[in-house]
Design a protein around this motif. Structure first.
Motif, short mmCIF file in Angstrom:
data_model
loop_
_atom_site.label_atom_id
_atom_site.label_comp_id
_atom_site.label_asym_id
_atom_site.label_seq_id
_atom_site.Cartn_x
_atom_site.Cartn_y
_atom_site.Cartn_z
N VAL A 167 17.58 11.58 -10.20
CA VAL A 167 17.88 10.87 -8.97
C VAL A 167 19.20 10.14 -9.12
CG1 VAL A 167 17.16 9.06 -7.38
CG2 VAL A 167 15.46 10.61 -8.36
N GLU A 168 20.13 10.44 -8.23
CA GLU A 168 21.41 9.74 -8.23
C GLU A 168 21.32 8.43 -7.45
OE1 GLU A 168 26.12 10.81 -7.35
OE2 GLU A 168 24.58 12.39 -7.33
N LYS A 169 20.66 8.49 -6.28
CA LYS A 169 20.49 7.27 -5.47
C LYS A 169 19.27 7.41 -4.58
CE LYS A 169 23.10 6.33 -1.86
NZ LYS A 169 24.23 5.91 -0.98
N SER A 170 18.48 6.33 -4.49
CA SER A 170 17.33 6.33 -3.61
C SER A 170 17.12 4.92 -3.07
CB SER A 170 16.07 6.78 -4.37
OG SER A 170 14.95 6.83 -3.52
N VAL A 171 16.89 4.83 -1.75
CA VAL A 171 16.74 3.53 -1.08
C VAL A 171 15.51 3.57 -0.18
CG1 VAL A 171 17.79 1.84 0.47
CG2 VAL A 171 19.24 3.17 -1.09
N TYR A 172 14.73 2.52 -0.24
CA TYR A 172 13.53 2.38 0.59
C TYR A 172 13.63 1.06 1.34
CZ TYR A 172 8.42 2.19 1.54
OH TYR A 172 7.17 2.13 2.10
N LYS A 173 13.61 1.12 2.66
CA LYS A 173 13.79 -0.08 3.48
C LYS A 173 12.64 -0.18 4.48
CE LYS A 173 17.21 -2.52 6.34
NZ LYS A 173 18.59 -2.47 6.90
N VAL A 174 12.01 -1.35 4.54
CA VAL A 174 10.91 -1.59 5.47
C VAL A 174 11.32 -2.72 6.41
CG1 VAL A 174 8.49 -2.19 5.74
CG2 VAL A 174 9.23 -0.85 3.76
N ILE A 175 11.15 -2.48 7.71
CA ILE A 175 11.47 -3.47 8.74
C ILE A 175 10.19 -3.80 9.49
CG2 ILE A 175 12.88 -3.95 10.79
CD1 ILE A 175 14.79 -1.73 9.84
N CYS A 176 9.91 -5.07 9.65
CA CYS A 176 8.67 -5.46 10.34
C CYS A 176 8.92 -6.70 11.20
CB CYS A 176 7.55 -5.71 9.34
SG CYS A 176 7.79 -7.16 8.29
N PRO A 177 8.04 -6.97 12.16
CA PRO A 177 8.19 -8.16 13.01
C PRO A 177 8.18 -9.44 12.17
CG PRO A 177 6.61 -6.64 13.99
CD PRO A 177 6.92 -6.11 12.61
N ALA A 178 8.81 -10.47 12.70
CA ALA A 178 8.95 -11.73 11.97
C ALA A 178 7.60 -12.40 11.71
CB ALA A 178 9.86 -12.68 12.75
N ASP A 179 6.61 -12.13 12.56
CA ASP A 179 5.32 -12.78 12.39
C ASP A 179 4.34 -11.96 11.57
OD1 ASP A 179 4.94 -10.77 14.19
OD2 ASP A 179 3.86 -11.97 15.68
N GLU A 180 4.79 -10.86 10.99
CA GLU A 180 3.91 -10.02 10.19
C GLU A 180 4.07 -10.34 8.70
OE1 GLU A 180 1.17 -8.48 9.08
OE2 GLU A 180 1.36 -7.36 10.98
N SER A 181 2.94 -10.44 8.01
CA SER A 181 2.96 -10.66 6.56
C SER A 181 2.88 -9.30 5.87
CB SER A 181 1.79 -11.54 6.13
OG SER A 181 1.89 -12.82 6.70
N LEU A 182 3.76 -9.10 4.94
CA LEU A 182 3.84 -7.81 4.25
C LEU A 182 3.53 -8.01 2.77
CD1 LEU A 182 4.67 -5.03 5.45
CD2 LEU A 182 6.88 -5.34 4.36
N ARG A 183 2.56 -7.26 2.28
CA ARG A 183 2.29 -7.27 0.84
C ARG A 183 2.89 -6.01 0.23
NH1 ARG A 183 -2.44 -6.30 -0.85
NH2 ARG A 183 -3.24 -5.35 1.07
N TYR A 184 3.36 -6.12 -1.00
CA TYR A 184 3.90 -4.92 -1.64
C TYR A 184 3.55 -4.93 -3.13
CZ TYR A 184 7.78 -8.16 -2.67
OH TYR A 184 8.55 -9.23 -3.08
N ASN A 185 3.46 -3.74 -3.67
CA ASN A 185 3.16 -3.56 -5.09
C ASN A 185 4.23 -2.70 -5.73
OD1 ASN A 185 1.56 -1.47 -7.16
ND2 ASN A 185 1.02 -3.60 -7.43
N GLU A 186 4.89 -3.25 -6.73
CA GLU A 186 5.95 -2.53 -7.45
C GLU A 186 5.41 -2.02 -8.77
OE1 GLU A 186 9.61 -5.37 -5.82
OE2 GLU A 186 8.73 -5.70 -7.80
N ASN A 187 5.62 -0.74 -9.03
CA ASN A 187 5.17 -0.14 -10.28
C ASN A 187 6.38 0.42 -11.02
OD1 ASN A 187 3.01 0.84 -12.08
ND2 ASN A 187 3.67 2.88 -11.43
N ASN A 188 6.65 -0.14 -12.20
CA ASN A 188 7.79 0.30 -13.02
C ASN A 188 9.11 0.21 -12.27
OD1 ASN A 188 6.16 1.06 -15.33
ND2 ASN A 188 5.52 2.85 -14.14
N PHE A 189 9.24 -0.77 -11.41
CA PHE A 189 10.50 -0.99 -10.70
C PHE A 189 11.31 -2.03 -11.47
CE2 PHE A 189 12.97 -3.26 -7.34
CZ PHE A 189 13.82 -2.21 -7.02
N LYS A 190 12.51 -1.66 -11.88
CA LYS A 190 13.32 -2.52 -12.73
C LYS A 190 14.26 -3.43 -11.95
CE LYS A 190 13.18 0.79 -16.54
NZ LYS A 190 13.96 1.66 -17.46
N GLY A 191 14.38 -3.20 -10.66
CA GLY A 191 15.29 -4.01 -9.87
C GLY A 191 14.62 -5.20 -9.22
N GLN A 192 15.23 -5.68 -8.16
CA GLN A 192 14.71 -6.83 -7.42
C GLN A 192 14.72 -6.49 -5.94
OE1 GLN A 192 13.81 -9.75 -9.10
NE2 GLN A 192 12.94 -10.55 -7.19
#
Length: 635
Positions: A167-192
């Protein structure tokens, strides 16, 4: 197929058009080429959670195929149904110098119904495209947009999805309403993760990865999802199939499942309830009552896949299954629950990730997309029993390797509970064989074998139980490495007890199994169970992972021709390692030659440095399994 964006998980993306990028193969960083058959040059996925019933996916991907081994990586398949649609697809194919070869439009995609061998009702379809390019390297760029009418499952991000792809480059972007709570789980992700806000006040979450080297396919590697990078995203509030919900943990998710998808699905006719009471009237032990009902269900129903409406998660009513005599895993579990409930036996509907690999629910992150199957748990005091309801032949209480030894979600009236299914141990997973055979002076081998299969190996011969003798004989000839084998009789006996066993009895004859040369008779002393070899690897990167342990035991007693004796040292070998053991011995007692063998592999995770020892272990076993016995006439 490389990335089939599963319907149960929703659907897929689109794209905005930008100036043409340079995907010349010569621009691929040299450090990404080792072990790579394809390189993902750019992958951009944007997920717009517009509201609880509208999620739009925008995806752009460019992949360079370096050789024929990477051709499958350029195959794109998009699932859709009534709850999700493909809004647009387009693309372009470039040669290695970034010169356009051909355009790709929606019309180039083959559109077909997705029907499998066991599905009765489906409204799924798939559009897929496979570039017909044979000159390498070449690059394929896809842009597509899809829309889903549910927000329970958001497709996760896997920068690398298979071995052999860098993989040369990969980007994942999630957009949601301001009043929505988003949970996420990172597995072996080295960035921030990058968080922000759009001009319209929407919240954004962005993950980036770059310059990921290709994973090499390494034997006995851990389950891939455990070591590759991934991100799962779950909105706290969602709608699925028109049903709203909210959860932040397994307890709440299980409660939503029970209250919104399962309640009121277990009603039965009074006649069926009375029938269950009559069936168990003379049985006092609750477990034996459950066994009688389970076997009733097995005889009455058959399994079909149902993929319509919200059939992905909600079972058909028990009354429907009772009347029709078929159902999918959800329907059959729900129906069995209803039958048990009719006689006062409590049970729990359990969601599991099924398959040979043991994949558990993440204990600290609840999400609906972590399971693909449903089983039933009977929480008897000090005797928890598990039932697989889609197989009409397996014994009561047996799960096998499909759902053993993993964490599952039990959906109870009180909420979700994480439970662990039983493990079949190395010592329980047995294939034990005894054989009495005669080797004649002309090399003909005749005799009979009796083999017992138990634990996870119980299913080794199950597929042949109801086959006609002719097909069974063909299977035996494929399984056993006995040249010129003629099967005289064959019998499979199923012993469906709580620790079930399958017994195989074979009577056979094999002309010219042994080779004659002057006054010598030469034959391989192990005619039944021979180990293979493992390829050697330099610079292995992954630890050694043995998913499931097992034990094979063989004892073969040969009656040898009168007047013959061994002409070489008899085989005697014993190997013991952390990951397993092997022994093979030959002894002579009068005119009987006794061969014994034991091969044991222990499940677990071991250092990558032990792989070379595992290679040597298999090599030694393979050589011993091909040990040639040489008999000569006595002088």
């Amino acid at each position: 197929m490389r990335r089939i964006l599963a319907i149960a998980l929703i659907l897929f993306g689109s794209i905005s058009v930008k100036a043409q990028e340079d995907y010349s193969a010569s621009l691929i960083p040299k450090e990404l080429l080792p072990y790579a058959s394809a390189v993902m040059r750019n992958y951009e996925k944007t997920v717009e959670i517009r509201n609880k019933e509208t999620v739009v996916y925008h995806i752009k991907e460019a992949i360079t195929v370096l050789n024929r081994n990477g051709a499958e990586a350029a195959h794109l398949g998009l699932w859709y149904n009534k709850g999700s649609k493909i809004k647009s697809i387009k693309g372009m194919i470039y040669d290695e110098f970034n010169k356009p070869i051909s355009k790709i439009s929606s019309g180039n995609f083959e559109d077909q119904a997705y029907i499998d061998d066991y599905s009765l009702f489906e409204d799924n379809r798939v559009k897929h495209y496979n570039p017909s390019v044979t000159t390498y390297p070449y690059t394929v760029v896809y842009e597509y947009e899809t829309q889903s009418n549910q927000s329970l499952n958001i497709t996760p991000w896997y920068p690398v999805e298979e071995s052999g792809v860098a993989v040369e480059k990969s980007v994942y972007k999630v957009i949601c309403p301001a009043d929505e709570s988003l949970r996420y789980n990172e597995n072996n992700f080295k960035g921030q993760v990058e968080t922000g806000t759009t001009d319209k006040g929407l919240k954004t979450y962005t993950w980036r990865a770059a310059n990921i080297k290709a994973y090499r396919d390494e034997p006995y590697s851990p389950i891939m999802s455990n070591y590759i990078t991934s991100v799962r995203v779950v909105p706290q509030h969602f709608v699925y199939g028109g049903i709203p919900g909210s959860f932040t943990n397994w307890e709440e998710l299980g409660k939503w499942n029970y209250e919104k998808l399962l309640v009121d699905r277990q009603k039965l006719s009074l006649a069926t309830v009375e029938q269950m009471k009559e069936l168990t009237a003379n049985i006092t032990d609750p477990k034996l009552k459950a066994k009688a009902i389970y076997e009733y269900m097995q005889h009455k129903t058959r399994y079909v896949s149902i993929q319509i409406g919200i059939g992905g998660y909600q079972p058909f009513p028990a009354t429907d299954v009772d009347q029709l005599g078929y159902g999918d895993c959800k329907g059959l579990v729900n129906y069995t629950q209803a039958l048990l409930k009719a006689v006062g036996i409590n049970s729990w509907y359990c969601v599991v990730e099924a398959g040979n690999s043991k994949i558990s629910m993440k204990k600290d992150f609840a999400s609906m997309d972590q399971g693909n199957h449903v089983i039933l748990c009977l929480p008897f005091k000090n005797d928890t029993t598990w039932l697989e309801c889609t197989n009409q032949k397996i014994p009561f209480g047996y799960l096998g390797s499909f759902t053993d030894d993993r964490t599952v979600l039990a959906c109870t009236p009180e909420g979700g509970r994480l439970l662990h299914t039983p493990k079949y141990t190395t010592e329980q997973n047995i294939e034990s064989r005894t054989a009495d055979v005669t080797i004649a002076a002309d090399g003909t081998l005749t005799g009979k074998m009796l083999t017992t299969f138990s634990g996870s190996q119980y299913n080794n011969r199950r597929e042949y139980v109801d086959e006609p003798f002719r097909e069974q004989a063909k299977a035996v000839q494929r399984i056993y490495p006995i040249n010129n084998m003629e099967v005289k009789s064959y019998q499979l006996k199923d012993e469906p007890k709580y620790q079930p066993e399958m017994k195989e009895a074979v009577q056979f004859e094999a002309p010219e199994y042994g080779m004659t040369e002057d006054d010598k008779l030469i034959f391989i002393v192990n005619p039944t169970n021979r180990a293979g070899t493992l390829r050697e690897l330099v610079n292995r990167t992954q630890p050694v992972y043995i998913n499931r342990g097992y034990t094979d035991i063989d004892k073969i007693v040969y009656t040898i021709p009168e007047g013959y004796e061994p002409d070489k040292k008899l085989l005697s070998l014993s190997i013991k390692k952390d990951f397993g053991s092997y022994s093979a011995n030959v002894s002579l007692n009068g005119n009987q030659l006794v061969y014994t063998r034991k091969f044991q592999l222990k499940d677990g995770t071991y250092s990558k440095d032990e792989y070379s020892e595992l290679v040597d272990f298999y090599q030694s076993a393979e050589e011993a399994d091909h040990y040639k016995m040489v008999l000569v006439k006595k002088k």
